[in-house]
Motif scaffolding. Structure first.
Motif, PDB file in Angstrom:
ATOM      1  N   MET A  37       0.840  -1.186   0.000  1.00 48.25           N
ATOM      2  CA  MET A  37       0.000   0.000   0.000  1.00 48.25           C
ATOM      3  C   MET A  37       0.882   1.246   0.000  1.00 48.25           C
ATOM      4  N   VAL A  38       0.248   2.387  -0.167  1.00 50.02           N
ATOM      5  CA  VAL A  38       0.938   3.676  -0.174  1.00 50.02           C
ATOM      6  C   VAL A  38       0.394   4.522   0.970  1.00 50.02           C
ATOM      7  N   TRP A  39       1.291   5.226   1.624  1.00 48.69           N
ATOM      8  CA  TRP A  39       0.876   6.202   2.630  1.00 48.69           C
ATOM      9  C   TRP A  39       1.116   7.601   2.079  1.00 48.69           C
ATOM     10  N   LEU A  40       0.105   8.454   2.216  1.00 47.40           N
ATOM     11  CA  LEU A  40       0.227   9.873   1.880  1.00 47.40           C
ATOM     12  C   LEU A  40       0.027  10.661   3.173  1.00 47.40           C
ATOM     13  N   ILE A  41       1.068  11.345   3.614  1.00 45.52           N
ATOM     14  CA  ILE A  41       0.993  12.055   4.892  1.00 45.52           C
ATOM     15  C   ILE A  41       0.966  13.550   4.647  1.00 45.52           C
ATOM     16  N   GLU A  45       6.682  -5.882   4.812  1.00 44.13           N
ATOM     17  CA  GLU A  45       6.604  -5.756   3.351  1.00 44.13           C
ATOM     18  C   GLU A  45       5.226  -5.318   2.865  1.00 44.13           C
ATOM     19  N   ARG A  46       4.460  -4.671   3.715  1.00 41.37           N
ATOM     20  CA  ARG A  46       3.156  -4.156   3.301  1.00 41.37           C
ATOM     21  C   ARG A  46       3.248  -2.705   2.806  1.00 41.37           C
ATOM     22  N   LEU A  47       4.275  -1.982   3.221  1.00 40.16           N
ATOM     23  CA  LEU A  47       4.426  -0.593   2.794  1.00 40.16           C
ATOM     24  C   LEU A  47       5.232  -0.532   1.503  1.00 40.16           C
ATOM     25  N   GLY A  48       4.627   0.096   0.486  1.00 41.83           N
ATOM     26  CA  GLY A  48       5.335   0.296  -0.766  1.00 41.83           C
ATOM     27  C   GLY A  48       6.140   1.579  -0.740  1.00 41.83           C
ATOM     28  N   VAL A  49       5.481   2.659  -0.366  1.00 40.68           N
ATOM     29  CA  VAL A  49       6.140   3.963  -0.251  1.00 40.68           C
ATOM     30  C   VAL A  49       5.323   4.831   0.695  1.00 40.68           C
ATOM     31  N   ALA A  50       6.018   5.667   1.470  1.00 47.90           N
ATOM     32  CA  ALA A  50       5.361   6.646   2.341  1.00 47.90           C
ATOM     33  C   ALA A  50       5.800   8.025   1.878  1.00 47.90           C
ATOM     34  N   ILE A  51       4.850   8.851   1.491  1.00 52.20           N
ATOM     35  CA  ILE A  51       5.152  10.195   1.003  1.00 52.20           C
ATOM     36  C   ILE A  51       4.809  11.203   2.083  1.00 52.20           C
ATOM     37  N   LEU A  52       5.821  11.916   2.540  1.00 49.84           N
ATOM     38  CA  LEU A  52       5.644  12.979   3.531  1.00 49.84           C
ATOM     39  C   LEU A  52       5.545  14.290   2.765  1.00 49.84           C
ATOM     40  N   TYR A  53       4.338  14.849   2.730  1.00 50.33           N
ATOM     41  CA  TYR A  53       4.061  15.984   1.853  1.00 50.33           C
ATOM     42  C   TYR A  53       4.105  17.311   2.612  1.00 50.33           C
ATOM     43  N   LYS A  72      11.927   3.730   2.142  1.00 46.77           N
ATOM     44  CA  LYS A  72      10.657   3.880   1.439  1.00 46.77           C
ATOM     45  C   LYS A  72       9.992   5.221   1.715  1.00 46.77           C
ATOM     46  N   VAL A  73      10.577   5.995   2.617  1.00 49.78           N
ATOM     47  CA  VAL A  73      10.031   7.308   2.968  1.00 49.78           C
ATOM     48  C   VAL A  73      10.553   8.356   1.984  1.00 49.78           C
ATOM     49  N   LYS A  74       9.622   9.064   1.342  1.00 42.64           N
ATOM     50  CA  LYS A  74       9.986  10.089   0.373  1.00 42.64           C
ATOM     51  C   LYS A  74       9.404  11.441   0.811  1.00 42.64           C
ATOM     52  N   PHE A  75      10.234  12.472   0.786  1.00 39.09           N
ATOM     53  CA  PHE A  75       9.770  13.819   1.108  1.00 39.09           C
ATOM     54  C   PHE A  75       9.414  14.538  -0.189  1.00 39.09           C
TER      55      PHE A  75
END
Length: 307
Positions: free
Chosen positions: A139-143, A171-179, A203-206
């Motif tokens: 899954m994807v997280w959008l923060i 292995e459930r997190l695909g990418v976490a986007i910290l917006y 996997k954490v992307k700013f």
């Protein structure tokens, strides 16, 4: 599968490792047997770089946690009070890879109960898994950091969150986007990052709304016409708790049926690889604990589902 170690192993080798882990767990029944699908075991193996002993230990701990915490039994009405501000919700859209999207809005934190917050997070994870796209495991997280202040977060909650996600949802997190994370978040991130395994931290992307380079991440992942305006998308509709509650209750109704659909997937390991209780690869005490907790009657099975 992820690149790297997975590509270095042949499908036959991967299956052999999956069978080896399953051998050390058998016998299981009911919910725990359903949980331990080949795909599930493979995720634990990937999380431990295909080391069967480490993956088995990790999976046994998860089985114990699931038998006690019973995450598949949590329903919307159990967590509705935590959810009413929309601090975490599953978006109606998926990313371009078919992955469900969990939106998180720290500014909307509405309780101080660590137990309640974790229970709602677990519910959201289970719901996202229920809504995985075909052939998808992540899954994807959008923060959304708009309006963020340090009072919105707790290091204790962050530590417990990292523990639950990394140990019981590997292995459930695909990418976490910290917006649009503000400068004041940087000290908190430095304190929180050590709680994360390197693979997870990577996997954490700013992403910043005023940075075209980082915004490419959003364009590559999403149809921006469907994404919330908070993430520079074109959907300006506000979160509606009543509409969301209706969606979640409908999902709750699917759970028993989803489980019954996949009930036939439960199968024992091959006879030739039957577990040897005296094997040095087994942990008899831990296995006895799992076996005891895994005995679930057919009446209780009615409320279970395939994981």
């Amino acid at each position: 599968m992820s690149a790297g170690e997975d590509e270095s192993l042949s499908p036959e080798t991967q299956q052999a490792k999956i069978n080896e882990v399953r051998k050390s767990l058998w016998p299981l029944s009911g919910k725990l047997a359903i949980y331990c699908s080949d795909g599930c075991i493979a995720r634990y193996l990937r999380a431990r770089n295909w080391n069967t002993k480490k993956a088995t230990k990790m999976l046994k701990a998860s089985l114990k946690w699931r038998s006690e915490y019973m995450p598949e039994e949590i329903r919307w009405d159990d967590v509705a009070a935590e959810a009413e501000t929309g601090k975490i919700y599953r978006s109606a859209y998926k990313d371009k890879h078919g992955r469900p999207v969990l939106v998180m809005r720290p500014r909307c934190q509405n309780t101080k109960s660590i137990k309640g917050q974790i229970k709602y997070l677990v519910y959201c994870m289970e719901n996202a898994i229920l809504n995985l796209g075909e052939e998808q495991e992540q899954m994807v997280w959008l923060i959304d950091f708009h309006g963020f202040s340090l009072s919105n977060v707790s290091l204790k909650v962050t530590k417990e969150t990292a523990h639950v996600l990394q140990n019981h949802y590997p292995e459930r997190l695909g990418v976490a986007i910290l917006y649009d994370a503000p400068k004041i978040f940087e000290p908190f991130w430095k304190m929180a990052k050590p709680f994360l395994e390197p693979k997870t931290a990577n996997k954490v992307k700013f992403v910043y709304s005023d940075d075209p380079n980082t915004n490419k991440i959003m364009d590559e992942l999403f149809d921006m016409g469907m994404v919330e305006s908070a993430f520079s998308g074109k959907d300006g509709e506000d979160f509606d708790i009543n509409k969301y509650a209706t969606r979640m209750r409908k999902d709750d109704e699917k759970l028993p049926f989803v489980w019954r659909t996949h009930h036939s997937l439960i199968s024992p390991p091959p006879v030739s690889t039957a577990a040897n209780p005296t094997s040095s690869d087994s942990d008899p005490e831990a296995l006895d604990m799992i076996e005891e907790k895994a005995v679930i009657s057919s009446d209780e099975d009615k409320d279970t589902r395939y994981y």
